[in-house]
Design a protein around this motif. Structure first.
Motif, PDB file in Angstrom:
ATOM      1  N   GLU A 281     124.694 -24.960 -43.126  1.00  0.00           N
ATOM      2  CA  GLU A 281     124.413 -26.393 -43.028  1.00  0.00           C
ATOM      3  C   GLU A 281     122.954 -26.627 -42.586  1.00  0.00           C
ATOM      4  O   GLU A 281     122.207 -27.369 -43.219  1.00  0.00           O
ATOM      5  CB  GLU A 281     125.396 -27.021 -42.013  1.00  0.00           C
ATOM      6  N   VAL A 282     122.578 -25.947 -41.502  1.00  0.00           N
ATOM      7  CA  VAL A 282     121.189 -26.063 -41.024  1.00  0.00           C
ATOM      8  C   VAL A 282     120.228 -25.522 -42.091  1.00  0.00           C
ATOM      9  O   VAL A 282     119.168 -26.098 -42.338  1.00  0.00           O
ATOM     10  CB  VAL A 282     121.004 -25.313 -39.682  1.00  0.00           C
ATOM     11  N   ALA A 283     120.624 -24.440 -42.750  1.00  0.00           N
ATOM     12  CA  ALA A 283     119.779 -23.853 -43.804  1.00  0.00           C
ATOM     13  C   ALA A 283     119.501 -24.889 -44.890  1.00  0.00           C
ATOM     14  O   ALA A 283     118.380 -25.000 -45.396  1.00  0.00           O
ATOM     15  CB  ALA A 283     120.459 -22.620 -44.396  1.00  0.00           C
ATOM     16  N   LYS A 284     120.520 -25.669 -45.247  1.00  0.00           N
ATOM     17  CA  LYS A 284     120.365 -26.645 -46.318  1.00  0.00           C
ATOM     18  C   LYS A 284     119.444 -27.797 -45.895  1.00  0.00           C
ATOM     19  O   LYS A 284     118.573 -28.225 -46.660  1.00  0.00           O
ATOM     20  CB  LYS A 284     121.738 -27.199 -46.724  1.00  0.00           C
ATOM     21  N   GLN A 285     119.632 -28.248 -44.654  1.00  0.00           N
ATOM     22  CA  GLN A 285     118.751 -29.321 -44.158  1.00  0.00           C
ATOM     23  C   GLN A 285     117.301 -28.838 -44.119  1.00  0.00           C
ATOM     24  O   GLN A 285     116.374 -29.551 -44.508  1.00  0.00           O
ATOM     25  CB  GLN A 285     119.193 -29.750 -42.758  1.00  0.00           C
TER      26      GLN A 285
END
Ligand code: NAD
Ligand code: G6P
Ligand code: MN
Length: 420
Positions: A399-403
Protein backbone atom coordinates in the motif's frame (compact mmCIF):
# COMPACT_ATOMS: atom_id res chain seq x y z
CA UNK A 1 44.50 13.40 -11.33
CA UNK A 2 47.12 16.14 -11.21
CA UNK A 3 48.31 14.77 -7.89
CA UNK A 4 48.68 11.38 -9.57
CA UNK A 5 50.25 12.54 -12.82
CA UNK A 6 53.50 10.67 -12.11
CA UNK A 7 51.55 7.39 -12.04
CA UNK A 8 49.04 8.35 -14.69
CA UNK A 9 50.33 10.97 -17.13
CA UNK A 10 47.67 12.78 -19.15
CA UNK A 11 47.82 14.25 -22.62
CA UNK A 12 44.44 15.92 -22.62
CA UNK A 13 41.52 16.46 -20.27
CA UNK A 14 38.01 17.37 -21.37
CA UNK A 15 34.97 18.07 -19.22
CA UNK A 16 31.54 17.17 -20.50
CA UNK A 17 28.20 18.10 -18.94
CA UNK A 18 24.75 18.71 -20.34
CA UNK A 19 24.32 21.86 -18.23
CA UNK A 20 26.56 24.51 -19.76
CA UNK A 21 25.92 27.13 -17.09
CA UNK A 22 26.91 24.90 -14.19
CA UNK A 23 29.87 23.51 -16.11
CA UNK A 24 31.07 26.94 -17.22
CA UNK A 25 31.91 28.09 -13.70
CA UNK A 26 34.07 25.06 -12.92
CA UNK A 27 35.49 25.02 -16.45
CA UNK A 28 36.64 28.63 -16.30
CA UNK A 29 38.20 28.19 -12.87
CA UNK A 30 39.95 24.98 -13.89
CA UNK A 31 41.32 26.62 -17.01
CA UNK A 32 43.08 29.15 -14.78
CA UNK A 33 44.26 26.50 -12.33
CA UNK A 34 45.59 24.18 -15.02
CA UNK A 35 47.46 26.96 -16.81
CA UNK A 36 49.32 27.51 -13.55
CA UNK A 37 49.77 23.93 -12.41
CA UNK A 38 49.89 21.85 -15.61
CA UNK A 39 50.62 24.11 -18.58
CA UNK A 40 51.37 21.17 -20.87
CA UNK A 41 48.01 19.52 -20.33
CA UNK A 42 45.49 20.31 -23.07
CA UNK A 43 42.24 21.27 -21.39
CA UNK A 44 38.75 22.13 -22.58
CA UNK A 45 35.15 21.97 -21.44
CA UNK A 46 32.12 21.51 -23.61
CA UNK A 47 28.50 20.44 -23.81
CA UNK A 48 29.00 19.11 -27.35
CA UNK A 49 29.12 15.28 -27.25
CA UNK A 50 31.19 14.91 -30.43
CA UNK A 51 33.86 17.26 -29.17
CA UNK A 52 33.88 15.70 -25.71
CA UNK A 53 33.88 12.04 -26.63
CA UNK A 54 36.21 12.07 -29.66
CA UNK A 55 39.79 10.86 -29.26
CA UNK A 56 39.56 9.73 -25.63
CA UNK A 57 40.93 6.66 -23.86
CA UNK A 58 38.91 6.91 -20.65
CA UNK A 59 35.53 8.37 -19.82
CA UNK A 60 35.30 8.99 -16.09
CA UNK A 61 31.56 9.16 -15.67
CA UNK A 62 29.88 10.76 -12.69
CA UNK A 63 26.61 12.31 -13.73
CA UNK A 64 23.67 13.13 -11.47
CA UNK A 65 20.54 13.03 -13.61
CA UNK A 66 18.10 15.56 -12.13
CA UNK A 67 20.85 17.12 -10.03
CA UNK A 68 20.44 17.95 -6.32
CA UNK A 69 16.94 19.28 -6.91
CA UNK A 70 15.78 15.74 -7.71
CA UNK A 71 17.97 14.13 -5.03
CA UNK A 72 16.04 16.29 -2.59
CA UNK A 73 12.78 14.84 -3.92
CA UNK A 74 14.15 11.29 -3.70
CA UNK A 75 14.88 11.89 -0.03
CA UNK A 76 11.83 13.92 0.96
CA UNK A 77 9.00 12.00 -0.74
CA UNK A 78 9.64 8.72 1.15
CA UNK A 79 9.99 10.60 4.44
CA UNK A 80 6.43 11.89 3.99
CA UNK A 81 5.37 8.28 4.47
CA UNK A 82 7.78 7.59 7.32
CA UNK A 83 10.07 5.67 4.94
CA UNK A 84 13.86 6.13 4.64
CA UNK A 85 14.71 8.77 2.02
CA UNK A 86 18.18 8.02 0.63
CA UNK A 87 20.18 8.74 -2.53
CA UNK A 88 20.78 5.10 -3.50
CA UNK A 89 18.71 2.91 -1.14
CA UNK A 90 14.98 2.11 -1.09
CA UNK A 91 12.46 4.29 -2.93
CA UNK A 92 14.90 7.21 -3.38
CA UNK A 93 17.46 4.94 -5.04
CA UNK A 94 14.80 3.35 -7.21
CA UNK A 95 13.55 6.76 -8.36
CA UNK A 96 17.11 7.86 -9.08
CA UNK A 97 17.77 4.60 -10.94
CA UNK A 98 14.82 5.21 -13.24
CA UNK A 99 16.32 8.64 -14.06
CA UNK A 100 19.94 7.54 -14.41
CA UNK A 101 19.49 4.73 -16.93
CA UNK A 102 18.66 7.11 -19.78
CA UNK A 103 21.55 9.48 -19.02
CA UNK A 104 24.00 6.59 -18.77
CA UNK A 105 22.90 4.97 -22.04
CA UNK A 106 23.26 8.34 -23.72
CA UNK A 107 26.89 8.80 -22.69
CA UNK A 108 27.80 5.14 -23.32
CA UNK A 109 26.47 5.55 -26.87
CA UNK A 110 28.45 8.78 -27.36
CA UNK A 111 31.60 7.02 -26.20
CA UNK A 112 31.05 4.07 -28.53
CA UNK A 113 30.27 6.33 -31.47
CA UNK A 114 33.20 8.72 -31.09
CA UNK A 115 35.87 6.60 -29.31
CA UNK A 116 34.95 2.95 -29.75
CA UNK A 117 38.07 1.67 -27.97
CA UNK A 118 37.61 3.76 -24.84
CA UNK A 119 36.68 2.48 -21.38
CA UNK A 120 34.05 4.09 -19.22
CA UNK A 121 34.86 4.13 -15.53
CA UNK A 122 31.50 4.81 -13.98
CA UNK A 123 30.53 5.82 -10.54
CA UNK A 124 27.26 7.52 -11.38
CA UNK A 125 24.65 6.30 -8.96
CA UNK A 126 22.70 4.31 -8.15
CA UNK A 127 25.60 2.13 -9.29
CA UNK A 128 23.77 -1.17 -8.64
CA UNK A 129 20.85 -0.27 -10.90
CA UNK A 130 23.07 1.42 -13.49
CA UNK A 131 25.26 -1.71 -13.59
CA UNK A 132 22.26 -4.00 -14.06
CA UNK A 133 20.89 -1.72 -16.80
CA UNK A 134 24.19 -1.76 -18.70
CA UNK A 135 24.48 -5.55 -18.24
CA UNK A 136 21.08 -5.98 -19.90
CA UNK A 137 21.01 -3.12 -22.42
CA UNK A 138 24.69 -2.66 -23.38
CA UNK A 139 26.22 -6.08 -22.61
CA UNK A 140 29.26 -5.57 -24.85
CA UNK A 141 30.13 -2.06 -23.76
CA UNK A 142 33.38 -1.40 -21.97
CA UNK A 143 31.85 0.03 -18.80
CA UNK A 144 33.21 -0.63 -15.33
CA UNK A 145 31.15 0.27 -12.29
CA UNK A 146 32.92 1.13 -9.08
CA UNK A 147 32.03 2.53 -5.66
CA UNK A 148 34.16 4.51 -3.24
CA UNK A 149 32.50 3.34 -0.03
CA UNK A 150 34.64 0.20 0.35
CA UNK A 151 37.69 2.36 -0.43
CA UNK A 152 36.80 4.94 2.21
CA UNK A 153 35.93 2.31 4.81
CA UNK A 154 39.15 0.41 4.16
CA UNK A 155 41.03 3.62 4.87
CA UNK A 156 39.25 3.77 8.24
CA UNK A 157 40.04 0.10 8.91
CA UNK A 158 43.70 0.78 8.18
CA UNK A 159 43.65 3.65 10.69
CA UNK A 160 42.12 1.33 13.29
CA UNK A 161 45.03 -1.11 13.03
CA UNK A 162 47.68 1.55 12.42
CA UNK A 163 48.59 0.88 8.80
CA UNK A 164 47.69 2.19 5.33
CA UNK A 165 45.18 0.84 2.79
CA UNK A 166 47.81 -0.02 0.19
CA UNK A 167 49.28 -2.56 2.64
CA UNK A 168 45.95 -4.40 3.00
CA UNK A 169 44.19 -7.00 0.91
CA UNK A 170 40.52 -7.78 1.41
CA UNK A 171 37.91 -10.39 0.63
CA UNK A 172 34.36 -9.13 0.28
CA UNK A 173 30.99 -10.23 -1.04
CA UNK A 174 27.71 -8.45 -1.68
CA UNK A 175 25.94 -6.04 -3.95
CA UNK A 176 26.79 -2.37 -4.32
CA UNK A 177 26.03 -0.58 -1.03
CA UNK A 178 25.03 -3.99 0.37
CA UNK A 179 27.94 -6.20 1.37
CA UNK A 180 30.41 -7.53 3.91
CA UNK A 181 34.18 -7.96 4.34
CA UNK A 182 35.17 -11.51 5.16
CA UNK A 183 38.89 -10.83 5.48
CA UNK A 184 41.29 -7.89 5.86
CA UNK A 185 44.87 -9.12 5.63
CA UNK A 186 48.33 -7.65 5.55
CA UNK A 187 49.42 -7.98 1.92
CA UNK A 188 53.04 -8.82 2.70
CA UNK A 189 52.69 -11.19 5.66
CA UNK A 190 49.16 -12.54 5.28
CA UNK A 191 48.37 -11.50 8.86
CA UNK A 192 44.59 -11.42 9.42
CA UNK A 193 43.38 -8.17 11.02
CA UNK A 194 39.64 -8.81 10.95
CA UNK A 195 39.20 -9.72 14.62
CA UNK A 196 41.05 -6.63 15.82
CA UNK A 197 38.98 -4.45 13.53
CA UNK A 198 35.76 -6.13 14.69
CA UNK A 199 36.66 -5.47 18.31
CA UNK A 200 37.08 -1.79 17.53
CA UNK A 201 33.94 -1.59 15.39
CA UNK A 202 31.85 -3.31 18.09
CA UNK A 203 32.64 -0.31 20.30
CA UNK A 204 33.01 2.63 17.90
CA UNK A 205 31.78 1.59 14.50
CA UNK A 206 34.19 2.90 11.85
CA UNK A 207 34.50 6.24 13.60
CA UNK A 208 38.21 7.08 13.86
CA UNK A 209 40.02 10.11 15.18
CA UNK A 210 42.21 10.65 12.10
CA UNK A 211 41.01 13.45 9.85
CA UNK A 212 42.14 12.40 6.39
CA UNK A 213 38.87 11.38 4.83
CA UNK A 214 37.73 14.43 2.92
CA UNK A 215 34.65 12.79 1.43
CA UNK A 216 32.75 11.45 4.43
CA UNK A 217 33.32 13.97 7.21
CA UNK A 218 29.99 15.80 7.64
CA UNK A 219 28.02 15.21 10.82
CA UNK A 220 25.55 12.85 9.16
CA UNK A 221 28.44 10.75 7.85
CA UNK A 222 29.98 10.52 11.33
CA UNK A 223 26.69 9.06 12.56
CA UNK A 224 26.80 6.57 9.68
CA UNK A 225 30.34 5.41 10.52
CA UNK A 226 29.30 4.98 14.14
CA UNK A 227 26.17 2.99 13.30
CA UNK A 228 28.34 0.21 11.80
CA UNK A 229 28.58 -0.97 15.40
CA UNK A 230 24.95 -2.11 15.28
CA UNK A 231 25.44 -3.65 11.83
CA UNK A 232 28.20 -5.82 13.25
CA UNK A 233 25.90 -6.76 16.15
CA UNK A 234 23.30 -8.28 13.80
CA UNK A 235 25.89 -10.07 11.62
CA UNK A 236 29.01 -10.59 13.77
CA UNK A 237 30.77 -12.87 11.27
CA UNK A 238 31.78 -10.10 8.89
CA UNK A 239 32.54 -6.39 8.73
CA UNK A 240 29.56 -4.49 7.28
CA UNK A 241 29.23 -1.92 4.52
CA UNK A 242 27.81 1.19 6.20
CA UNK A 243 24.90 1.35 3.72
CA UNK A 244 23.34 -1.71 5.36
CA UNK A 245 22.06 0.60 8.09
CA UNK A 246 19.20 1.76 5.87
CA UNK A 247 17.97 -1.84 5.56
CA UNK A 248 18.53 -3.02 9.14
CA UNK A 249 17.65 0.13 11.08
CA UNK A 250 15.18 2.11 8.94
CA UNK A 251 13.12 3.17 11.99
CA UNK A 252 16.23 4.63 13.64
CA UNK A 253 17.12 6.34 10.39
CA UNK A 254 13.69 7.92 9.90
CA UNK A 255 13.56 9.03 13.55
CA UNK A 256 16.88 10.83 13.07
CA UNK A 257 15.89 12.48 9.75
CA UNK A 258 14.58 15.98 9.32
CA UNK A 259 12.00 15.80 6.51
CA UNK A 260 12.57 19.52 5.85
CA UNK A 261 16.38 19.30 5.64
CA UNK A 262 17.86 16.12 4.21
CA UNK A 263 21.34 15.15 3.00
CA UNK A 264 20.70 16.91 -0.34
CA UNK A 265 20.15 20.15 1.58
CA UNK A 266 23.27 19.50 3.68
CA UNK A 267 25.31 18.99 0.50
CA UNK A 268 23.87 22.04 -1.28
CA UNK A 269 24.59 24.21 1.76
CA UNK A 270 28.04 22.64 2.24
CA UNK A 271 30.12 20.97 -0.45
CA UNK A 272 28.26 22.46 -3.42
CA UNK A 273 28.56 25.98 -2.03
CA UNK A 274 32.24 25.58 -1.12
CA UNK A 275 33.21 24.26 -4.53
CA UNK A 276 31.36 26.95 -6.47
CA UNK A 277 32.50 29.74 -4.16
CA UNK A 278 36.09 28.59 -4.62
CA UNK A 279 35.61 28.48 -8.39
CA UNK A 280 34.12 31.98 -8.48
CA UNK A 281 37.00 33.30 -6.37
CA UNK A 282 39.55 31.83 -8.75
CA UNK A 283 37.77 33.44 -11.72
CA UNK A 284 37.53 36.78 -9.96
CA UNK A 285 41.19 36.84 -8.92
CA UNK A 286 42.42 35.34 -12.16
CA UNK A 287 44.65 32.94 -10.23
CA UNK A 288 44.21 29.64 -8.38
CA UNK A 289 47.05 30.35 -5.98
CA UNK A 290 45.47 29.96 -2.52
CA UNK A 291 42.27 29.40 -4.46
CA UNK A 292 40.53 26.92 -2.19
CA UNK A 293 40.49 23.87 -4.48
CA UNK A 294 41.78 20.86 -2.55
CA UNK A 295 42.72 17.34 -3.56
CA UNK A 296 39.97 14.94 -2.56
CA UNK A 297 41.69 11.68 -1.72
CA UNK A 298 38.55 9.70 -2.44
CA UNK A 299 39.05 10.11 -6.16
CA UNK A 300 42.47 8.46 -6.34
CA UNK A 301 40.87 5.02 -6.76
CA UNK A 302 39.64 6.09 -10.19
CA UNK A 303 43.26 6.67 -11.14
CA UNK A 304 44.12 3.22 -9.76
CA UNK A 305 41.45 1.75 -11.99
CA UNK A 306 42.49 3.68 -15.10
CA UNK A 307 46.12 2.75 -14.47
CA UNK A 308 45.24 -0.90 -14.06
CA UNK A 309 43.71 -0.89 -17.54
CA UNK A 310 46.21 1.39 -19.25
CA UNK A 311 49.30 -0.41 -17.91
CA UNK A 312 47.90 -3.91 -17.34
CA UNK A 313 48.73 -3.41 -13.67
CA UNK A 314 46.73 -6.41 -12.38
CA UNK A 315 45.42 -4.31 -9.51
CA UNK A 316 43.13 -5.99 -6.97
CA UNK A 317 40.00 -3.85 -6.56
CA UNK A 318 36.35 -4.23 -5.64
CA UNK A 319 34.13 -3.78 -8.68
CA UNK A 320 30.47 -4.32 -9.53
CA UNK A 321 30.49 -7.23 -11.99
CA UNK A 322 28.26 -10.02 -13.25
CA UNK A 323 28.50 -12.81 -10.68
CA UNK A 324 29.04 -15.83 -12.95
CA UNK A 325 30.04 -18.01 -10.05
CA UNK A 326 32.22 -15.56 -8.09
CA UNK A 327 29.77 -16.05 -5.21
CA UNK A 328 29.24 -19.78 -5.64
CA UNK A 329 25.67 -20.01 -4.32
CA UNK A 330 24.29 -16.84 -5.90
CA UNK A 331 22.64 -16.16 -9.26
CA UNK A 332 25.02 -16.04 -12.24
CA UNK A 333 23.30 -13.02 -13.75
CA UNK A 334 23.33 -10.87 -10.60
CA UNK A 335 25.55 -7.78 -10.54
CA UNK A 336 27.62 -8.30 -7.40
CA UNK A 337 30.44 -6.42 -5.71
CA UNK A 338 33.52 -8.60 -5.27
CA UNK A 339 37.31 -8.26 -5.48
CA UNK A 340 38.63 -8.43 -9.03
CA UNK A 341 42.04 -8.43 -10.64
CA UNK A 342 42.04 -5.60 -13.16
CA UNK A 343 44.27 -5.54 -16.21
CA UNK A 344 44.09 -4.35 -19.81
CA UNK A 345 41.26 -6.72 -20.65
CA UNK A 346 39.17 -5.51 -17.72
CA UNK A 347 38.26 -7.24 -14.46
CA UNK A 348 38.66 -10.90 -13.54
CA UNK A 349 36.39 -11.53 -10.56
CA UNK A 350 37.89 -13.57 -7.72
CA UNK A 351 35.94 -16.52 -6.30
CA UNK A 352 34.51 -15.75 -2.86
CA UNK A 353 33.03 -19.20 -2.21
CA UNK A 354 29.62 -19.85 -0.69
CA UNK A 355 27.86 -17.35 1.53
CA UNK A 356 25.52 -18.00 4.48
CA UNK A 357 21.73 -18.17 4.08
CA UNK A 358 21.11 -14.94 6.02
CA UNK A 359 23.26 -12.75 3.76
CA UNK A 360 22.19 -14.62 0.65
CA UNK A 361 18.49 -14.12 1.34
CA UNK A 362 18.95 -10.41 1.97
CA UNK A 363 21.00 -10.02 -1.21
CA UNK A 364 18.48 -11.95 -3.29
CA UNK A 365 15.64 -9.72 -2.14
CA UNK A 366 17.69 -6.60 -2.90
CA UNK A 367 19.05 -7.72 -6.27
CA UNK A 368 15.58 -8.81 -7.39
CA UNK A 369 14.24 -5.35 -6.58
CA UNK A 370 17.08 -3.85 -8.65
CA UNK A 371 16.36 -6.17 -11.57
CA UNK A 372 12.66 -5.30 -11.44
CA UNK A 373 13.53 -1.59 -11.72
CA UNK A 374 15.45 -2.25 -14.92
CA UNK A 375 12.63 -4.41 -16.29
CA UNK A 376 10.12 -1.71 -15.37
CA UNK A 377 12.25 0.85 -17.24
CA UNK A 378 12.55 -1.33 -20.35
CA UNK A 379 8.92 -2.45 -20.47
CA UNK A 380 7.42 0.79 -19.13
CA UNK A 381 5.74 -1.34 -16.48
CA UNK A 382 3.94 0.27 -13.54
CA UNK A 383 3.32 -3.21 -12.11
CA UNK A 384 7.01 -4.13 -12.03
CA UNK A 385 8.04 -0.87 -10.42
CA UNK A 386 5.35 -1.35 -7.80
CA UNK A 387 6.75 -4.83 -7.18
CA UNK A 388 10.29 -3.44 -6.97
CA UNK A 389 9.23 -0.90 -4.35
CA UNK A 390 7.26 -3.53 -2.41
CA UNK A 391 10.25 -5.84 -2.45
CA UNK A 392 12.59 -3.22 -1.02
CA UNK A 393 13.21 -4.19 2.60
CA UNK A 394 12.87 -0.53 3.52
CA UNK A 395 9.24 -0.20 2.34
CA UNK A 396 6.72 -1.48 4.90
CA UNK A 397 3.77 -2.49 2.66
CA UNK A 398 2.48 -2.75 -0.88
CA UNK A 399 0.00 0.00 0.00
CA UNK A 400 2.76 2.44 0.99
CA UNK A 401 4.76 1.29 -2.06
CA UNK A 402 1.86 2.27 -4.32
CA UNK A 403 1.40 5.69 -2.74
CA UNK A 404 5.12 6.29 -3.03
CA UNK A 405 5.12 5.18 -6.64
CA UNK A 406 2.33 7.57 -7.58
CA UNK A 407 4.13 10.49 -5.91
CA UNK A 408 7.46 9.57 -7.50
CA UNK A 409 5.90 9.31 -10.97
CA UNK A 410 4.53 12.83 -10.54
CA UNK A 411 7.87 14.23 -9.31
CA UNK A 412 9.89 12.51 -12.06
CA UNK A 413 7.83 13.65 -15.06
CA UNK A 414 10.17 14.30 -17.96
CA UNK A 415 12.83 11.98 -16.49
CA UNK A 416 11.18 8.57 -16.34
CA UNK A 417 9.74 6.65 -19.27
CA UNK A 418 5.95 6.59 -19.19
CA UNK A 419 4.65 3.67 -17.10
CA UNK A 420 1.55 1.72 -18.06
P1 NAD B 1 27.11 16.83 -9.02
O1 NAD B 1 25.65 16.95 -8.82
O2 NAD B 1 28.02 17.77 -8.35
O3 NAD B 1 27.44 16.85 -10.59
C1 NAD B 1 26.75 16.05 -11.48
C2 NAD B 1 26.71 16.71 -12.84
O4 NAD B 1 26.09 15.79 -13.75
C3 NAD B 1 25.90 18.00 -12.92
O5 NAD B 1 26.72 19.07 -13.31
C4 NAD B 1 24.83 17.70 -13.98
O6 NAD B 1 24.54 18.80 -14.80
C5 NAD B 1 25.48 16.57 -14.75
N1 NAD B 1 24.53 15.76 -15.53
C6 NAD B 1 23.30 15.36 -15.19
N2 NAD B 1 22.75 14.61 -16.17
C7 NAD B 1 23.67 14.54 -17.16
C8 NAD B 1 23.68 13.92 -18.44
N3 NAD B 1 22.64 13.19 -18.87
N4 NAD B 1 24.79 14.06 -19.20
C9 NAD B 1 25.83 14.78 -18.76
N5 NAD B 1 25.88 15.39 -17.55
C10 NAD B 1 24.80 15.27 -16.76
O7 NAD B 1 27.40 15.33 -8.60
P2 NAD B 1 28.68 14.66 -7.94
O8 NAD B 1 28.65 14.91 -6.48
O9 NAD B 1 29.87 14.98 -8.74
O10 NAD B 1 28.28 13.15 -8.15
C11 NAD B 1 28.11 12.64 -9.45
C12 NAD B 1 27.60 11.23 -9.43
O11 NAD B 1 28.54 10.38 -8.81
C13 NAD B 1 26.30 11.04 -8.64
O12 NAD B 1 25.53 10.08 -9.30
C14 NAD B 1 26.78 10.51 -7.32
O13 NAD B 1 25.79 9.76 -6.66
C15 NAD B 1 27.90 9.64 -7.78
N6 NAD B 1 28.90 9.26 -6.79
C16 NAD B 1 29.14 7.93 -6.72
C17 NAD B 1 30.09 7.45 -5.87
C18 NAD B 1 30.28 5.97 -5.81
O14 NAD B 1 30.68 5.44 -4.81
N7 NAD B 1 29.98 5.22 -6.88
C19 NAD B 1 30.83 8.34 -5.08
C20 NAD B 1 30.58 9.71 -5.19
C21 NAD B 1 29.61 10.16 -6.07
C1 G6P C 1 29.50 7.36 -0.72
C2 G6P C 1 28.91 6.38 -1.68
C3 G6P C 1 28.47 7.07 -2.92
C4 G6P C 1 27.53 8.20 -2.59
C5 G6P C 1 28.19 9.15 -1.64
C6 G6P C 1 27.19 10.19 -1.17
O1 G6P C 1 30.72 7.81 -1.17
O2 G6P C 1 29.77 5.34 -2.00
O3 G6P C 1 27.87 6.13 -3.75
O4 G6P C 1 27.18 8.91 -3.75
O5 G6P C 1 28.64 8.46 -0.52
O6 G6P C 1 27.89 11.19 -0.53
P1 G6P C 1 27.22 12.59 -0.24
O7 G6P C 1 28.32 13.29 0.46
O8 G6P C 1 26.86 13.18 -1.58
O9 G6P C 1 26.01 12.32 0.60
MN1 MN D 1 28.91 4.18 -3.74
Amino acid sequence: MLENSDRFPMRELKLYDNDGDRQGILGEALEILLKEQAPDLKFSYTTDPEEAFSDVDFVMAHIRVGKYEMREQDEKIPLKYGVVGQETCGPGGIAYGMRSINGMLEIIDYMEKYSPDAWMLNYSNPAAIVAEATRVLRPDSKVLNICDMPVGTLRRMSQIVGTTPDKLEVSYFGLNHFGWWTSVKDKATGYEYINEIKEYVAENGYLTQVEVDTQHMDESWQATHKKAKDLLAIEPNYLPNTYLKYYFYPDYEVAGSNPEFTRANEVMAGREKQVFTAARNIIEKGTAVDGGFHIDSHASFIVDLARAIAFNAKERMLLIVENNGAIANFDDDAMVEVPCIVGSDGPEPLAQGKIPAFNRALMLQQVTAEKLVVEAYIEGSYQKLWQALSLSKIVPSAEVAKQLLDDLIEANKGYWPELK
